[in-house]
Scaffold this active site. Structure first.
Site, PDB file in Angstrom:
ATOM      1  N   ASP A 176       0.842  -1.197   0.000  1.00 32.10           N
ATOM      2  CA  ASP A 176       0.000   0.000   0.000  1.00 32.10           C
ATOM      3  C   ASP A 176       0.880   1.251   0.000  1.00 32.10           C
ATOM      4  O   ASP A 176       2.044   1.198   0.417  1.00 32.10           O
ATOM      5  CB  ASP A 176      -0.884   0.029   1.254  1.00 32.10           C
ATOM      6  CG  ASP A 176      -1.873  -1.124   1.277  1.00 32.10           C
ATOM      7  OD1 ASP A 176      -2.185  -1.665   0.197  1.00 32.10           O
ATOM      8  OD2 ASP A 176      -2.313  -1.483   2.386  1.00 32.10           O
TER       9      ASP A 176
HETATM   10  N1  URA Z   1      -1.195  -5.982   3.832  1.00 35.83           N
HETATM   11  C1  URA Z   1      -1.705  -4.732   3.878  1.00 35.83           C
HETATM   12  O1  URA Z   1      -2.743  -4.501   4.469  1.00 35.83           O
HETATM   13  N2  URA Z   1      -1.048  -3.753   3.223  1.00 35.83           N
HETATM   14  C2  URA Z   1       0.133  -3.943   2.588  1.00 35.83           C
HETATM   15  O2  URA Z   1       0.707  -3.008   2.037  1.00 35.83           O
HETATM   16  C3  URA Z   1       0.661  -5.249   2.569  1.00 35.83           C
HETATM   17  C4  URA Z   1      -0.021  -6.250   3.200  1.00 35.83           C
END
Ligand code: URA
Length: 264
Positions: A113
């Site tokens: 993310d």
């Molecule tokens: N899980 C999440 O919620 N976000 C990420 O960036 C990676 C794994």
């Protein structure tokens, strides 16, 4: 052989950079210092071209072969960057942080993310990327999360049994609450955990969208910060945030072994 390697002949400094000898500028310095020979002759002329399939290139007497093995590297991703090689809206994206010109065809293995930091693998090997992400390979991804509140033993047990998410059941995930003496604690709480927060380590073997955030939210603990410290055998090592490094031979072989690709 990838598209780029078919464009022959190519400039010698580009050949050296593609082979991983040095950056393009560093390779030019090697040439002007008289350390590079093509077919036995010292070549200092920066406009010189070589045919990678025919010419023999040596640096300090050592044969240099343009990598025909795929490239694998790890970026220590900072917060604020999208996991994409191009954003039509011009927002900061990870493509700006990796050597995409030196390694054409480089792309990220999965996504983090925008606000997640840490280990983001890149490769030029599409098949390996696909395999590494496939749930059947069970590649362990370890995360550290700063969360609201403190998960109870019961919350951790629910994660370990495998909870239900809105897109189906999640596989069991091992999670534990980390103390300030744990080396990973400061990845998400460098100034110490704030009031009514705690730091959790969690290992997943699948990689669905926002999965860590959704799993911890499902047991009542909103994720405030998230960092991935390992993807299979790969960690950021000594990379500062925002910088990258090529994987070692040992890391590359281990990844290729996991996905069932024979090392060349
Ligand atoms: N899980 C999440 O919620 N976000 C990420 O960036 C990676 C794994």
């Amino acid at each position: 052989m990838d598209h780029d390697e078919r464009v022959v002949p190519m400039r010698l400094q580009r050949y050296l950079a593609r082979a991983g000898v040095a950056s393009r500028r560093g390779s030019e310095n090697l040439m002007t210092a008289g350390r590079v020979r093509v077919n036995g002759r010292v070549t200092t002329e920066l406009g010189s071209k070589v045919d990678p399939l025919v010419d023999e290139v040596m640096v300090d007497g050592v044969l240099v072969q343009m990598a025909n093995r795929p490239v694998y590297l790890v970026l220590n991703k900072p917060a604020g960057y999208l996991t994409t090689m191009k954003d039509p809206r011009g927002r900061p994206c990870v493509a700006q942080l990796v050597p995409r010109r030196r390694y054409p065809g480089l792309f990220p293995v999965g996504r983090l993310d925008r606000d997640t930091t840490g280990v983001l693998l890149f490769t030029t090997n599409g098949k390996a990327a696909q395999e590494l992400l496939h749930p059947s390979k069970h590649v362990a991804k370890h995360y550290v999360a700063l969360v609201d509140g403190t998960p109870s033993a019961r919350d951790l047990e629910r994660l370990a049994r495998g909870i239900m998410l809105d897109d189906g059941p999640a596989q069991p995930a091992q999670a534990q609450v980390l103390g300030p003496s744990d080396a990973l604690f400061c990845a998400v709480a460098p100034e110490g955990a704030l009031d009514n927060t705690s730091v959790v380590g969690i290992t997943l073997r699948e990689g669905r969208k926002h999965q860590v955030k959704r799993m911890l939210a499902a047991v009542g603990h909103k994720v405030l910060r998230l960092h991935r410290d390992a993807f299979g055998p790969v960690t950021v090592g000594s990379c500062e945030e925002g910088s990258w490094r090529l994987l070692s031979e040992a890391e590359t072989s281990e990844l290729e072994r996991i996905v069932g690709i024979e090392s060349s």
